[in-house]
Structure formats: C-alpha cells, structure tokens
Scaffold this motif. Structure first.
Motif, PDB file in Angstrom:
ATOM      1  N   GLN A 184      12.502  -6.141  10.551  1.00  0.00           N
ATOM      2  CA  GLN A 184      12.460  -6.753   9.227  1.00  0.00           C
ATOM      3  C   GLN A 184      11.055  -6.707   8.640  1.00  0.00           C
ATOM      4  N   ALA A 185      10.045  -6.963   9.450  1.00  0.00           N
ATOM      5  CA  ALA A 185       8.667  -6.960   8.956  1.00  0.00           C
ATOM      6  C   ALA A 185       8.279  -5.586   8.415  1.00  0.00           C
ATOM      7  N   SER A 186       8.633  -4.533   9.156  1.00  0.00           N
ATOM      8  CA  SER A 186       8.304  -3.182   8.699  1.00  0.00           C
ATOM      9  C   SER A 186       9.097  -2.809   7.454  1.00  0.00           C
ATOM     10  N   GLU A 187      10.359  -3.225   7.390  1.00  0.00           N
ATOM     11  CA  GLU A 187      11.178  -2.926   6.222  1.00  0.00           C
ATOM     12  C   GLU A 187      10.669  -3.662   4.986  1.00  0.00           C
ATOM     13  N   GLU A 188      10.196  -4.893   5.167  1.00  0.00           N
ATOM     14  CA  GLU A 188       9.619  -5.641   4.039  1.00  0.00           C
ATOM     15  C   GLU A 188       8.340  -4.968   3.544  1.00  0.00           C
ATOM     16  N   PHE A 189       7.558  -4.463   4.462  1.00  0.00           N
ATOM     17  CA  PHE A 189       6.344  -3.723   4.098  1.00  0.00           C
ATOM     18  C   PHE A 189       6.696  -2.499   3.255  1.00  0.00           C
ATOM     19  N   LEU A 190       7.669  -1.721   3.688  1.00  0.00           N
ATOM     20  CA  LEU A 190       8.042  -0.505   2.959  1.00  0.00           C
ATOM     21  C   LEU A 190       8.668  -0.827   1.604  1.00  0.00           C
ATOM     22  N   ALA A 191       9.376  -1.945   1.522  1.00  0.00           N
ATOM     23  CA  ALA A 191      10.006  -2.331   0.255  1.00  0.00           C
ATOM     24  C   ALA A 191       8.994  -2.899  -0.741  1.00  0.00           C
ATOM     25  N   GLY A 192       7.882  -3.441  -0.238  1.00  0.00           N
ATOM     26  CA  GLY A 192       6.931  -4.099  -1.133  1.00  0.00           C
ATOM     27  C   GLY A 192       5.647  -3.348  -1.392  1.00  0.00           C
ATOM     28  N   ILE A 193       5.400  -2.271  -0.650  1.00  0.00           N
ATOM     29  CA  ILE A 193       4.117  -1.576  -0.760  1.00  0.00           C
ATOM     30  C   ILE A 193       3.941  -0.905  -2.119  1.00  0.00           C
ATOM     31  N   ASN A 194       5.039  -0.661  -2.852  1.00  0.00           N
ATOM     32  CA  ASN A 194       4.907  -0.011  -4.165  1.00  0.00           C
ATOM     33  C   ASN A 194       4.011  -0.803  -5.112  1.00  0.00           C
ATOM     34  N   LYS A 195       3.993  -2.120  -4.935  1.00  0.00           N
ATOM     35  CA  LYS A 195       3.152  -2.964  -5.804  1.00  0.00           C
ATOM     36  C   LYS A 195       1.674  -2.844  -5.452  1.00  0.00           C
ATOM     37  N   ARG A 196       1.385  -2.210  -4.314  1.00  0.00           N
ATOM     38  CA  ARG A 196      -0.004  -2.089  -3.861  1.00  0.00           C
ATOM     39  C   ARG A 196      -0.464  -0.632  -3.814  1.00  0.00           C
ATOM     40  N   LEU A 197       0.289   0.248  -4.484  1.00  0.00           N
ATOM     41  CA  LEU A 197      -0.113   1.642  -4.611  1.00  0.00           C
ATOM     42  C   LEU A 197      -0.627   1.912  -6.014  1.00  0.00           C
ATOM     43  N   THR A 198      -1.682   2.700  -6.115  1.00  0.00           N
ATOM     44  CA  THR A 198      -2.161   3.130  -7.423  1.00  0.00           C
ATOM     45  C   THR A 198      -1.178   4.141  -8.015  1.00  0.00           C
ATOM     46  N   LYS A 199      -1.388   4.502  -9.262  1.00  0.00           N
ATOM     47  CA  LYS A 199      -0.539   5.509  -9.890  1.00  0.00           C
ATOM     48  C   LYS A 199      -0.578   6.787  -9.062  1.00  0.00           C
TER      49      LYS A 199
END
Length: 350
Positions: free
Chosen positions: A291-306
């Motif tokens: 779950q922790a890794s899946e939450e990371f992959l689902a939320g990392i888009n907010k922490r990526l630059t264009k």
C-alpha cells in the motif's frame, strides 16, 4: 487500533512490566501504552523508534505525555529500569540496539524481547549470549515469544560509537566506483542487490536538476546518479532513521551532498522534481508495504515538474504499471531481467 499480538503477550505478563522509567524500543502505537499506563502508571515512559511512521503515530497520540525519539541511536541521561525491545527483522540489528542502550541501563534492568515466531525471535538467547545473562523464554502465545534477560555490564562498553557499526564496501557499476556505508538492518547492507543493479543500468540517458531517491536505503542510487550526472541536485527520502544515517555517510564518503530527510511516503515531500528514481520498499505478503508503494506511485504526479520522469524497479509480480499509467502518464517497460522489471513514465501534459 487493536492491540498487536506482541502487545497482547506483553500485557498478559503484567508483573514483568512494573517499572518507573521504562524504555520502549520500536514498539508501534497500537494501544499498548494506554493499557500499560492504566495497569502500572509508570512515572516516565520513553519511546525510541527508528521508523518514522511509528514515531509520528506515537507523537500524534500521546504528545508530551510520552517522551518520543526518532533517531538512528538512543541517547539519554536517564537510567531505565525496564527496556522492552520489539525483535527486529534484521538479527544484526538486535546487538546494535543492545549496545546503544548500555549507557542507560544497569545489571538490574529487565530487558524484554518480544516478537512473532516467524520473525526469528527464537534465536534470541543465542544472539545475545555475549551481552545478556540468563536470557530465558517466559511466554509463548499468539504465535509470539517473550524473553527476559539482564545485562552483563562487564561484557559491554558504556561508550557507544556509531561509526563502529557501519558496514563499508565498494562496488563498481558501469565504471563508476562507490563506497557504501550501511548500518545493521538497512537494505543492501552487505552488497548491491539485483534489482538496484538493474535499475542503475537503465536510468534515463541524461539527468539534471532536482532528483528524488524514494526509499533511499544506504544511498546507492543517489550516489551513482550524483557521480554520473553531475548537474543533478539530490534528495534522499526514507522512513528509516538507520537508512537516512547510512545514506548521509555514503554521500560523504563519495564526496557528494544531498538533502536527506524522513517521510511517511510523500508526507514530508515539499519540492518538485525533474527526476524520481526508486526501488520501492515492500515486503511480500505484508499488505501495508504494498500500500505504501502504491500510494507513492499514485501521488508522485503532484511532485513532478512539467514533463518530469519517474523510473522504478519492481519484482515482476508487482502490478505497478497500471497505477503509474493512471496517475502519471504513459508508462513503458524498459527491460525485464532476473525477476525484475524497469518501468519509466513521464508526467502527462494533460
């Protein structure tokens, strides 16, 4: 949260818990402290955790009523009359833990070791024979064991030197030689693991700017990137204080700098990154780690630059590609080998 099996075993041995200044090491927040206080009302409870998630949970629940510490080793001016240790997943970590508390215990301090049988706690007497006297099993219930022992003061130095506990080794990948420093219990303490080796050989061709190493462990990935791509600015994140201290030492040994910090998945990530690279932590069969890794992959888009990119390695049986595809953007399989898959995704411009 309901009491874990180890906590239930502790509470059914209430007479062993009587103390004025107990120290609880790496116990989770599952209601045990509340039950303990109701039973014995100790004057001062101290909790030491190397896991940031457990530390945060204890701090949020108990605040200033309990002394909570998150660090790679324990320091105190208090002499504890009881120490309860959750048996670590890494057996090498047990003697490290006992050595770090030698300065704050006496020969009369009860040392309780508790853990699930499948975690290897039955080996406790053998592992601690040079440190604890009379380490005996006192209970077995709920698939757990409880041991009690006492320090042999003459067998252990009261001075704890963290530097003595680093395992150091060199490795060479694609012509880049690194020196790795790792404390007991940290992933890849002895050598470069297969998944990380495959990841390092399949990074983007060019990297620069802010780069995040999620679940950094001893810092191997970041140091390789820092040596190969000198225009990167490194950030290293982990939930383990032992890993963070190891990563900082590894950076120093390789003449590199980086922002090393603790986070519960993305809880303390504030910046945005052009590149994210990870060998996401998980333990097969333990749902919360998936779950922790899946939450990371689902939320990392907010922490990526264009047009930011993320590259990860995962065991073939882990279904990460659909999550990345849904939350980040088109996700490619770069390669598959030795039971591992490299995935790479670029943030969608939508």
């Amino acid at each position: 949260m309901s009491l874990s099996n180890p906590s239930q075993v502790l509470l059914r041995n209430s007479e062993l818990l009587i103390a004025k200044a107990p120290l609880l090491i790496n116990l989770p927040e599952d209601g045990f402290i509340d039950a303990y206080v109701e039973l014995h009302q100790p004057t001062n409870i101290h909790c030491f955790n190397t896991n940031f998630i457990d530390y945060q949970a204890l701090l949020n629940k108990h605040g200033s009523k309990v002394n909570t510490t998150f660090a790679s080793f324990y320091q105190s001016n208090i002499h504890h009359d009881l120490v309860i240790i959750a048996f670590p997943k890494s057996k090498a970590e047990l003697n490290f833990t006992l050595a770090m508390i030698a300065h704050c215990v006496t020969a009369e301090t009860k040392i309780l070791l508790v853990g699930e049988k499948k975690g290897g706690i039955q080996s406790a007497p053998k592992l601690t024979k040079e440190i604890l006297s009379n380490c005996q099993k006192v209970d077995a219930a709920r698939h757990c064991l409880l041991f009690v022992g006492f320090f042999q003061p003459e067998k252990l130095s009261k001075t704890f030197n963290l530097a003595d506990w680093f395992k150091k080794y060199q490795l060479t990948v694609e012509g880049i030689t690194l020196t790795i420093a790792s404390l007991p219990g940290v992933f890849s303490q002895q050598k470069l693991d297969t998944g990380t080796e495959l990841l390092l050989s399949n990074l983007p061709e060019k990297m620069s700017g802010n780069t995040l190493d999620f679940g950094c462990g001893a810092g191997i990935i970041s140091c390789f990137i820092g040596k190969k791509f000198t225009d990167t600015r490194l950030s290293l994140l982990d939930v383990s204080a032992l890993a963070l201290t190891s990563a900082q030492e590894t950076l120093t040994l390789n003449g590199l700098t980086g922002h090393v910090f603790a986070s519960n998945s993305l809880s303390d990530v504030k910046e945005k990154y052009q590149f994210v690279v990870s060998n996401p932590p998980f333990h097969q069969g333990v749902k919360t780690h998936y779950q922790a890794s899946e939450e990371f992959l689902a939320g990392i888009n907010k922490r990526l630059t264009k047009q930011g990119k993320i590259t990860i390695v995962a065991n073939n049986f882990l279904r990460y590609q659909p999550i990345m595809q849904a939350h980040i953007g088109e996700t490619h399989v770069i390669t598959k080998a030795k039971g591992f898959t490299i995935y790479q995704a670029q943030l969608s411009s939508k």
